[in-house]
Design an enzyme around this catalytic site. Sequence first.
Site: not given
Ligand code: PEP
Ligand code: MG
Length: 556
Positions: A188, A431, A455, A465, A502
């Site tokens: 993040h 995901e 994810d 990840r 996304c």
């Molecule tokens: C993802 O998992 O691709 C996503 C957009 O959500 P996050 O990165 O917040 O887990």
């Molecule tokens: Mg996610």
Amino acid sequence: MVTIQGKGVSTGVAIGPLYFYRRSSGAIRRYTVPDAQAEWQRFQSAQARAIEQLGELAEKAREEAGDDAALLFETHQMMAEDPDYEESIGDLIKEQSLNAEAAVTDTAAQFAEMFASMEDEYMQARAADVKDVSRRILGILQGAEEGDINSPVPVILAADDLAPSETVQLDKSKILGFITSGGSSSSHTAILARTMGIPAIIGVADALKPEMEGREIILDGGTGQAVVEADPLIRETMLKKREEQLELKRLLETLKGQENITLDGQKVKVYCNIGTPQDVPAVKNNDGGGIGLFRSEFLYLQCDDYPDEEMQFQAYREVLSAMEGKMVIIRTLDIGADKQIGYFNLEKEENPAMGMRALRICLTRPEIFRTQLRALYRASAYGKLGIMFPMVTSLWEVQECKRACQAVAQELKDEGIPYDETGIQIGIMVETPAAVTMSDQLARAVDFFSIGTNDLTQYTLACDRQSSILGKFFDPHHPAILRAIKTVVDNAHRYGKWVGICGELAADLELTETFLAIGVDELSVSPSAVLPLRNAIRKTDVGKIRKSVMADLLFP
Ligand code: PEP
Ligand code: MG
């Protein structure tokens, strides 16, 4: 000159003094105080504040989850005012003139060890409690300094890694770039750096030395290279590159107001990912067509306690109003795994990424879910809202979510509170591999899908990840991921539903043609990626590349 090689995760060249992030829960300074009595009072007011905070948390927990949940905080409260604990700290301060932070740390270590060595399991578990309480008091003792950047000029921020809760608290106006020892490109911190358009490099291991602090560093978030006190020639080359990038940025500016349309007329929506209402100006400046992912958990990360309905409502309304009728998709709380929030008191798990996280928390703690849904529904009166649920694996989860939405809608109706009665779109993040496999069934239950490739890659390839050592094993371009995306798009379209992406892959220009050929309807990216993506879309002729893209998917 020292050259450092890491992994570039947010493009751009940045130059400035290197500054190390200071964590209040990290190394504790130990020193002798000149006035032990004043130090004792300093401890006492931190202790009183901690007891007050714990009381508030207990009340909140009781309201949200009942007496059992409140008990934990009440135990912590008792521990914070335990006479033996207090006496031990008092002795260290008053008799040895030790500073309060060191006295709390030593007492916590001593008590934790004592509890851990007891026979009784219940007493053993108190070791974690005493550490927790002490951490809280330490946080208050040092609180004002936590994460502050004490520099008169903006800096390149160095850290081992930053937790999302730390990143959100930073004063972004003081940060020119990020450089971290650990981390991964879908962590993040990396995502936030991209959202903010700040160059970032991760994974430089132990290359950063304390003596480098304050020296000039140039980092290239594209190549992953950083240079401390660069030679004049290298400095000039990197600054030239910076100039070129700024020039490209100016060129991309000319794309503002233009459509996201391919050479052969296929349109795709380009929306933005945001973490807080403060990111909305960046969406507008970059001409984002809407918001495809508002990570609502960042609101929770910014608070010391559960944000109430009113506070959430204000934040969601602010975003919806500012977007002036453009689509805003808000994802319900997605905490757990790498996004830990203390006041949730999540149990420690061996594999938190596969544990009690995201929707699973909402469905087991309905009061928290209800508060968020009420805030969302109320905010829906101010714009075009989409609500999406993260980490779905099963149809029953979606059905439970929809029931929770209906219940909240009914409540608001009964209370005469306005909300958008017809227009709210309900969607899910795809995901998990289970959601991909079940996407034909899930498509019938929702209005849209948004594929979370971060994810999805983690779970499909069984690759953490967050890991910084998996390298090429974590491959979001893996054919399994691309085929999964195609499966999801085909299934959704079969039932007349739309699909977005996304995850970070949406902004990957090497895959823009592939996504267009597959027929993805929306790509949601960090605001700074909107115009480069628009540029790539406008150069693509889908008719020309579709056949070869499909052949690559089938026979990679
Ligand atoms: C993802 O998992 O691709 C996503 C957009 O959500 P996050 O990165 O917040 O887990
Ligand atoms: Mg996610």
